[in-house]
Design a protein around this motif. Structure first.
Motif, PDB file in Angstrom:
ATOM      1  N   GLY A 273       0.875  -1.150  -0.112  1.00  0.00           N
ATOM      2  CA  GLY A 273       0.112  -0.003  -0.058  1.00  0.00           C
ATOM      3  C   GLY A 273       0.726   1.599  -0.130  1.00  0.00           C
ATOM      4  O   GLY A 273       0.655   2.301  -0.752  1.00  0.00           O
ATOM      5  N   PRO A 274       1.919   1.162   0.891  1.00  0.00           N
ATOM      6  CA  PRO A 274       2.628   2.519   0.919  1.00  0.00           C
ATOM      7  C   PRO A 274       3.133   2.918  -0.588  1.00  0.00           C
ATOM      8  O   PRO A 274       3.151   4.041  -0.783  1.00  0.00           O
ATOM      9  CB  PRO A 274       3.617   2.551   2.077  1.00  0.00           C
ATOM     10  CG  PRO A 274       2.845   1.547   2.855  1.00  0.00           C
ATOM     11  CD  PRO A 274       2.256   0.525   1.969  1.00  0.00           C
ATOM     12  N   GLY A 275       3.964   1.917  -1.256  1.00  0.00           N
ATOM     13  CA  GLY A 275       4.534   2.133  -2.491  1.00  0.00           C
ATOM     14  C   GLY A 275       3.335   2.425  -3.379  1.00  0.00           C
ATOM     15  O   GLY A 275       3.625   3.319  -4.205  1.00  0.00           O
ATOM     16  N   GLU A 288       7.361  12.942 -11.370  1.00  0.00           N
ATOM     17  CA  GLU A 288       7.914  11.754 -11.674  1.00  0.00           C
ATOM     18  C   GLU A 288       7.369  10.320 -10.899  1.00  0.00           C
ATOM     19  O   GLU A 288       7.822  10.426  -9.860  1.00  0.00           O
ATOM     20  CB  GLU A 288       9.418  12.013 -11.523  1.00  0.00           C
ATOM     21  CG  GLU A 288      10.319  10.834 -12.119  1.00  0.00           C
ATOM     22  CD  GLU A 288      10.339  10.915 -13.559  1.00  0.00           C
ATOM     23  OE1 GLU A 288      10.663   9.820 -13.908  1.00  0.00           O
ATOM     24  OE2 GLU A 288      10.007  11.823 -14.285  1.00  0.00           O
ATOM     25  N   PRO A 289       7.212   9.458 -11.604  1.00  0.00           N
ATOM     26  CA  PRO A 289       6.651   8.375 -10.867  1.00  0.00           C
ATOM     27  C   PRO A 289       7.946   7.569 -10.106  1.00  0.00           C
ATOM     28  O   PRO A 289       8.933   7.463 -10.493  1.00  0.00           O
ATOM     29  CB  PRO A 289       6.104   7.352 -11.985  1.00  0.00           C
ATOM     30  CG  PRO A 289       5.789   8.087 -13.131  1.00  0.00           C
ATOM     31  CD  PRO A 289       6.888   9.136 -12.890  1.00  0.00           C
ATOM     32  N   ILE A 290       7.457   7.156  -8.736  1.00  0.00           N
ATOM     33  CA  ILE A 290       8.507   6.392  -8.070  1.00  0.00           C
ATOM     34  C   ILE A 290       8.964   5.054  -8.645  1.00  0.00           C
ATOM     35  O   ILE A 290      10.286   4.800  -8.252  1.00  0.00           O
ATOM     36  CB  ILE A 290       7.983   6.024  -6.644  1.00  0.00           C
ATOM     37  CG1 ILE A 290       8.957   5.570  -5.741  1.00  0.00           C
ATOM     38  CG2 ILE A 290       7.000   5.397  -6.616  1.00  0.00           C
ATOM     39  CD1 ILE A 290       8.331   5.334  -4.270  1.00  0.00           C
ATOM     40  N   VAL A 291       8.121   4.434  -9.631  1.00  0.00           N
ATOM     41  CA  VAL A 291       8.873   3.391 -10.153  1.00  0.00           C
ATOM     42  C   VAL A 291       7.974   3.438 -11.695  1.00  0.00           C
ATOM     43  O   VAL A 291       7.116   4.224 -11.888  1.00  0.00           O
ATOM     44  CB  VAL A 291       8.305   2.074  -9.481  1.00  0.00           C
ATOM     45  CG1 VAL A 291       8.954   1.928  -8.133  1.00  0.00           C
ATOM     46  CG2 VAL A 291       6.675   1.988  -9.260  1.00  0.00           C
ATOM     47  N   ASP A 292       8.448   2.704 -12.729  1.00  0.00           N
ATOM     48  CA  ASP A 292       7.811   2.808 -13.917  1.00  0.00           C
ATOM     49  C   ASP A 292       6.733   2.215 -13.582  1.00  0.00           C
ATOM     50  O   ASP A 292       6.082   1.197 -13.349  1.00  0.00           O
ATOM     51  CB  ASP A 292       8.851   1.620 -14.783  1.00  0.00           C
ATOM     52  CG  ASP A 292       8.188   1.787 -16.254  1.00  0.00           C
ATOM     53  OD1 ASP A 292       7.304   2.560 -16.336  1.00  0.00           O
ATOM     54  OD2 ASP A 292       8.965   1.196 -16.840  1.00  0.00           O
ATOM     55  N   PRO A 293       5.456   2.937 -14.180  1.00  0.00           N
ATOM     56  CA  PRO A 293       3.885   2.735 -13.928  1.00  0.00           C
ATOM     57  C   PRO A 293       3.713   1.705 -15.137  1.00  0.00           C
ATOM     58  O   PRO A 293       2.704   1.316 -14.967  1.00  0.00           O
ATOM     59  CB  PRO A 293       3.592   3.980 -14.161  1.00  0.00           C
ATOM     60  CG  PRO A 293       4.182   4.828 -14.805  1.00  0.00           C
ATOM     61  CD  PRO A 293       5.484   4.353 -14.760  1.00  0.00           C
ATOM     62  N   ARG A 294       4.489   1.505 -16.113  1.00  0.00           N
ATOM     63  CA  ARG A 294       3.863   0.887 -17.523  1.00  0.00           C
ATOM     64  C   ARG A 294       3.435  -0.339 -17.121  1.00  0.00           C
ATOM     65  O   ARG A 294       2.471  -1.194 -17.468  1.00  0.00           O
ATOM     66  CB  ARG A 294       4.774   0.905 -18.564  1.00  0.00           C
ATOM     67  CG  ARG A 294       4.879   2.383 -19.242  1.00  0.00           C
ATOM     68  CD  ARG A 294       6.165   2.573 -20.262  1.00  0.00           C
ATOM     69  NE  ARG A 294       7.375   2.434 -19.665  1.00  0.00           N
ATOM     70  CZ  ARG A 294       8.435   2.356 -20.189  1.00  0.00           C
ATOM     71  NH1 ARG A 294       8.475   2.666 -21.689  1.00  0.00           N
ATOM     72  NH2 ARG A 294       9.895   2.283 -19.525  1.00  0.00           N
ATOM     73  N   PRO A 295       4.384  -1.295 -16.473  1.00  0.00           N
ATOM     74  CA  PRO A 295       3.941  -2.926 -15.986  1.00  0.00           C
ATOM     75  C   PRO A 295       2.876  -2.852 -15.346  1.00  0.00           C
ATOM     76  O   PRO A 295       2.019  -4.254 -15.412  1.00  0.00           O
ATOM     77  CB  PRO A 295       5.166  -3.460 -15.345  1.00  0.00           C
ATOM     78  CG  PRO A 295       6.365  -2.298 -15.446  1.00  0.00           C
ATOM     79  CD  PRO A 295       5.638  -0.940 -15.779  1.00  0.00           C
ATOM     80  N   TYR A 296       2.121  -1.818 -14.802  1.00  0.00           N
ATOM     81  CA  TYR A 296       0.995  -1.999 -13.941  1.00  0.00           C
ATOM     82  C   TYR A 296      -0.420  -1.399 -14.659  1.00  0.00           C
ATOM     83  O   TYR A 296      -1.487  -1.721 -14.187  1.00  0.00           O
ATOM     84  CB  TYR A 296       1.058  -1.159 -12.625  1.00  0.00           C
ATOM     85  CG  TYR A 296       2.254  -1.650 -11.673  1.00  0.00           C
ATOM     86  CD1 TYR A 296       2.109  -2.617 -10.888  1.00  0.00           C
ATOM     87  CD2 TYR A 296       3.412  -0.904 -11.923  1.00  0.00           C
ATOM     88  CE1 TYR A 296       3.250  -3.278 -10.198  1.00  0.00           C
ATOM     89  CE2 TYR A 296       4.555  -1.339 -11.077  1.00  0.00           C
ATOM     90  CZ  TYR A 296       4.393  -2.376 -10.330  1.00  0.00           C
ATOM     91  OH  TYR A 296       5.375  -2.935  -9.498  1.00  0.00           O
TER      92      TYR A 296
END
Length: 312
Positions: A273-275, A288-296
């Motif tokens: 949840g936090p991430g 800027e996204p904390i991680v690459d959002p494309r895989p989700y």
């Protein structure tokens, strides 16, 4: 990473020899009953508002873009909304013409009373998982195990979930009519000016699978013999909102700009949840996204999940 000797030492309460393991000293634990009110207080402190017992019935659009959220108590004007509806997400999306494959798995869990001494705070194995509670007792569960309650939505998306069922068939079993009666996987359409299924079933609280509870407790006692004389304090069940590949669907829906989906967490929602919340906030604010959002992004569900089902 732990070798055999290290794993056996950390797991000495089991009385077993282990080939190896993983130790995560920086992991945290949290109690949902305490965490949810803490989040609400933080929202209020930062200038937000919290509306309880207020079902979201649908959305309004202007020029094809989201312009408001229709609730049972009126419309909230906004250009951006996040649907984090859990097991309700797919039926909600259906009202908007959005296809979001989702299948809820009914999972049953138990808690044992305090009284065990010398046990680790947390121990996860393929057979069973135990985690210490704030009161000194333990929550006990079998990861990935559950009942599949047949519903119209289950049948609709069954071809896409075939890879998931093939991979996890040993952990899943046919259920009953719990899911059908709960109404969260309906294919029906509802009106925005009348009570919706969410208002008739505000809290999804399905029946516990007693056979799973017995098996879970038996495995826990086998893993940690000191639990043998500790009573079961509580047992409960809930719906895990699964996706065909076991990974959440997070992203803005192109067909309805401003409408952001965040659902299908497949049993990992509280843990990640936090991430996930950070990523969703980045999407909402344009940071800027904390991680690459494309895989989700939910668009991936237009393709097959064969060979892509996550491990549990």
């Amino acid at each position: 990473m732990l070798n055999g000797a290290q794993a056996s030492e950390r797991g000495r309460a089991t009385g077993k020899r282990w080939k190896g393991g993983v130790f995560s000293p920086t992991d945290g634990t949290a109690d949902p009953a305490s965490a949810a009110p803490a989040v609400a207080r933080a929202i209020l402190k930062l200038g937000g508002t919290v509306h309880q017992s207020c079902a979201a019935r649908g959305i309004e659009t202007e020029g094809g873009r989201l312009s408001g959220v229709v609730t049972e108590h009126g419309t909230i004007r906004t250009k951006t909304a996040v649907l984090a509806g859990g097991a309700w997400a797919s039926s909600f999306c259906r009202q908007l013409g959005i296809r979001f494959p989702q299948a809820a798995i009914r999972s049953s869990i138990l808690a044992v009373s305090p009284g065990s001494i010398g046990l680790p705070d947390a121990l996860h194995t393929a057979a069973v998982s135990v985690t210490r509670r704030a009161d000194g007792g333990y929550t006990v569960a079998i990861s990935g195990r559950g009942r599949v309650d047949p519903t119209p939505q289950q049948l609709r998306f069954s071809p896409q979930f075939l890879p998931m069922f093939v991979k996890r068939w040993r952990s899943l079993a046919p259920g009953g009519l719990e899911g059908f009666h709960s109404g969260h996987e309906t294919l029906a359409r509802w009106r925005l000016d009348a009570p919706t299924p969410m208002e008739r079933m505000r809290i999804l609280d399905p029946a516990v699978d007693k056979a799973t509870i017995r098996l879970t407790h038996s495995r826990a006692v086998d893993l940690l013999p000191p639990l043998k004389n500790i009573s079961i304090a509580a047992a409960w069940a809930g719906y895990i909102d699964s996706t065909p590949d076991g990974v959440p669907g997070i992203g803005e829906i192109a067909a309805v700009p401003g409408f952001i989906l965040a659902a299908g967490f497949s049993g990992h929602g509280f843990g990640i949840g936090p991430g996930a919340g950070h990523l969703i906030a980045d999407i909402v604010t344009g940071n800027e996204p904390i991680v690459d959002p494309r895989p989700y992004h939910p668009d991936r569900f237009r393709k097959s999940a064969w060979g892509k089902v996550a491990d549990f």
